[in-house]
Enzyme design. Structure first.
Site, short mmCIF file in Angstrom:
data_model
loop_
_atom_site.label_atom_id
_atom_site.label_comp_id
_atom_site.label_asym_id
_atom_site.label_seq_id
_atom_site.Cartn_x
_atom_site.Cartn_y
_atom_site.Cartn_z
N LYS A 31 0.84 -1.22 0.00
CA LYS A 31 0.00 0.00 0.00
C LYS A 31 0.86 1.26 0.00
CE LYS A 31 -1.92 -1.15 3.97
NZ LYS A 31 -1.23 -2.42 4.25
N ARG A 89 -9.95 0.72 8.73
CA ARG A 89 -9.50 -0.63 9.08
C ARG A 89 -10.52 -1.38 9.92
NH1 ARG A 89 -3.51 0.44 8.73
NH2 ARG A 89 -2.52 -1.50 9.33
N ARG A 121 11.82 -5.41 5.14
CA ARG A 121 11.58 -3.98 4.85
C ARG A 121 12.55 -3.09 5.63
NH1 ARG A 121 5.72 -1.71 5.41
NH2 ARG A 121 5.89 -2.81 7.38
N ARG A 145 11.35 -1.17 11.00
CA ARG A 145 10.19 -0.87 11.87
C ARG A 145 10.09 -1.84 13.05
NH1 ARG A 145 4.93 0.19 8.19
NH2 ARG A 145 3.96 -1.07 9.82
N ARG A 169 -0.36 -8.83 13.52
CA ARG A 169 -0.86 -7.83 12.57
C ARG A 169 -1.70 -8.49 11.47
NH1 ARG A 169 4.46 -5.18 10.77
NH2 ARG A 169 3.14 -4.08 9.27
P1 AP5 Z 1 4.89 -1.59 1.87
O1 AP5 Z 1 4.55 -0.80 0.67
O2 AP5 Z 1 5.65 -0.94 2.95
O3 AP5 Z 1 3.58 -2.35 2.43
P2 AP5 Z 1 2.31 -1.80 3.20
O4 AP5 Z 1 1.11 -2.44 2.55
O5 AP5 Z 1 2.33 -0.32 3.28
O6 AP5 Z 1 2.52 -2.52 4.60
P3 AP5 Z 1 2.49 -1.92 6.07
O7 AP5 Z 1 3.26 -2.90 6.91
O8 AP5 Z 1 2.91 -0.50 6.10
O9 AP5 Z 1 0.97 -2.04 6.39
P4 AP5 Z 1 0.33 -2.07 7.77
O10 AP5 Z 1 -1.06 -1.93 7.39
O11 AP5 Z 1 0.66 -3.23 8.62
O12 AP5 Z 1 1.06 -0.87 8.56
P5 AP5 Z 1 0.64 0.63 8.82
O13 AP5 Z 1 1.85 1.45 8.82
O14 AP5 Z 1 -0.51 1.01 7.98
O15 AP5 Z 1 5.70 -2.88 1.36
C1 AP5 Z 1 6.18 -3.86 2.28
C2 AP5 Z 1 7.54 -4.40 1.80
O16 AP5 Z 1 7.37 -5.11 0.59
C3 AP5 Z 1 8.58 -3.31 1.53
O17 AP5 Z 1 9.85 -3.77 1.93
C4 AP5 Z 1 8.53 -3.13 0.00
O18 AP5 Z 1 9.79 -2.71 -0.51
C5 AP5 Z 1 8.18 -4.54 -0.45
N1 AP5 Z 1 7.34 -4.55 -1.65
C6 AP5 Z 1 6.22 -3.80 -1.88
N2 AP5 Z 1 5.69 -4.11 -3.08
C7 AP5 Z 1 6.50 -5.07 -3.62
C8 AP5 Z 1 6.46 -5.81 -4.84
N3 AP5 Z 1 5.51 -5.62 -5.76
N4 AP5 Z 1 7.42 -6.73 -5.04
C9 AP5 Z 1 8.41 -6.92 -4.10
N5 AP5 Z 1 8.49 -6.26 -2.94
C10 AP5 Z 1 7.55 -5.35 -2.69
O19 AP5 Z 1 0.07 0.53 10.33
C11 AP5 Z 1 0.96 0.29 11.42
C12 AP5 Z 1 0.19 0.27 12.73
O20 AP5 Z 1 -0.43 1.56 12.96
C13 AP5 Z 1 -0.98 -0.71 12.83
O21 AP5 Z 1 -0.54 -2.01 13.18
C14 AP5 Z 1 -1.84 -0.05 13.90
O22 AP5 Z 1 -1.33 -0.27 15.20
C15 AP5 Z 1 -1.69 1.43 13.59
N6 AP5 Z 1 -2.73 1.88 12.63
C16 AP5 Z 1 -2.54 2.33 11.35
N7 AP5 Z 1 -3.69 2.66 10.77
C17 AP5 Z 1 -4.67 2.42 11.69
C18 AP5 Z 1 -6.09 2.55 11.67
N8 AP5 Z 1 -6.74 2.96 10.57
N9 AP5 Z 1 -6.77 2.19 12.79
C19 AP5 Z 1 -6.13 1.77 13.90
N10 AP5 Z 1 -4.79 1.63 13.98
C20 AP5 Z 1 -4.06 1.94 12.89
MG MG Z 2 2.62 1.07 4.85
#
Ligand code: AP5
Ligand code: MG
Length: 212
Positions: A15, A88, A126, A160, A171
């Site tokens: 994402k 979410r 990552r 991270r 997660r």
């Molecule tokens: P990346 O693009 O970083 O993936 P992502 O989908 O953004 O994954 P996240 O881990 O950021 O999602 P998340 O939902 O767990 O975390 P968030 O920060 O939102 O890609 C991942 C890896 O793969 C990278 O190394 C990249 O290089 C590689 N990659 C990508 N595409 C690729 C491809 N096509 N081929 C090969 N490699 C590839 O949330 C974190 C925390 O915040 C949550 O756990 C929660 O505690 C809190 N939080 C956030 N939003 C909310 C909400 N709405 N409500 C409540 N709590 C929340």
């Molecule tokens: Mg992300």
């Protein structure tokens, strides 16, 4: 008038990577609740400490606080924007309907779909740049030089805190229980498109680009 593009996908689906490309190439702002919470947790306040504790466990921050953060951040956006990581939960999805009506914007959801077997490698590998937020992967998208950003050679890449195997399992479960049901909600209301999150970044970008 504009659109609210909601990217939905498991942790590690890509994402953030895709939202950053949309911002860079099409000027559609990326609004990531995860990034905003990570910034907040550096502050030394009781609220920041609470957010930090929740994220460290791989659980979700409260709907009320999350919505407040999204509402504040999106209030200055007159055109389209991308929500990366929100909504979410079912309650957050309801809150977003109200916000979209207030902002006179349509919601379009895009699922980034990826098999869970791939995710652990994506997350544990990552790394990101603390200066510009560029996202790398030591196995799949390594920086040109070990552990430093391609654009900020003075910045060591960071790992991270919630990207360790044990927290990744929580997660993923949190995603399956709380967030996955939103896919059928957007499907039922005729606002869901789906792309495969497997394959190279560019092809996935062009798929998403076509949809919006
Ligand atoms: P990346 O693009 O970083 O993936 P992502 O989908 O953004 O994954 P996240 O881990 O950021 O999602 P998340 O939902 O767990 O975390 P968030 O920060 O939102 O890609 C991942 C890896 O793969 C990278 O190394 C990249 O290089 C590689 N990659 C990508 N595409 C690729 C491809 N096509 N081929 C090969 N490699 C590839 O949330 C974190 C925390 O915040 C949550 O756990 C929660 O505690 C809190 N939080 C956030 N939003 C909310 C909400 N709405 N409500 C409540 N709590 C929340
Ligand atoms: Mg992300």
């Amino acid at each position: 008038m504009g659109k609210i593009i909601v990217l939905i996908g498991a942790p590690g689906a890509g994402k953030g990577t895709q939202a950053r490309l949309l911002e860079e190439r099409r000027g559609i702002p990326q609004i990531s609740t995860g990034d905003m919470f990570r910034e907040m947790k550096n502050a030394d306040t009781p609220l920041a400490r609470e957010v930090q504790a929740i994220m460290a466990e791989g659980k979700l921050v409260s709907d009320e606080l999350t919505f407040q953060v999204v509402k504040d951040r999106t209030s200055r956006e007159e055109k389209s924007y991308v929500l990366d990581g929100f909504p979410r939960t079912a309650i957050q999805a309801e809150m977003l309907e109200i916000l979209a009506a207030e902002q006179n914007k349509k919601i379009q959801a895009i699922e980034v779909d990826i098999p869970s077997a791939e995710l652990v490698k994506r997350l544990t590998g990552r790394r990101s740049c603390a200066t510009c937020g560029e996202i790398y992967n030591i196995y799949l998208k390594p920086p040109k030089k070990d552990n430093v950003c391609d654009f900020h050679p003075e910045t060591q890449l960071t790992h991270r805190a919630d990207d360790n195997k044990q927290i990744v399992v929580t997660r993923l479960a949190t995603y399956q229980i709380q967030t996955e049901p939103l896919l059928s909600y957007y499907e039922r209301t005729g606002r869901l498109k789906k792309v495969s999150g497997e394959g190279d970044l560019e092809s996935i970008y062009w798929e998403i680009n076509k949809l919006i």
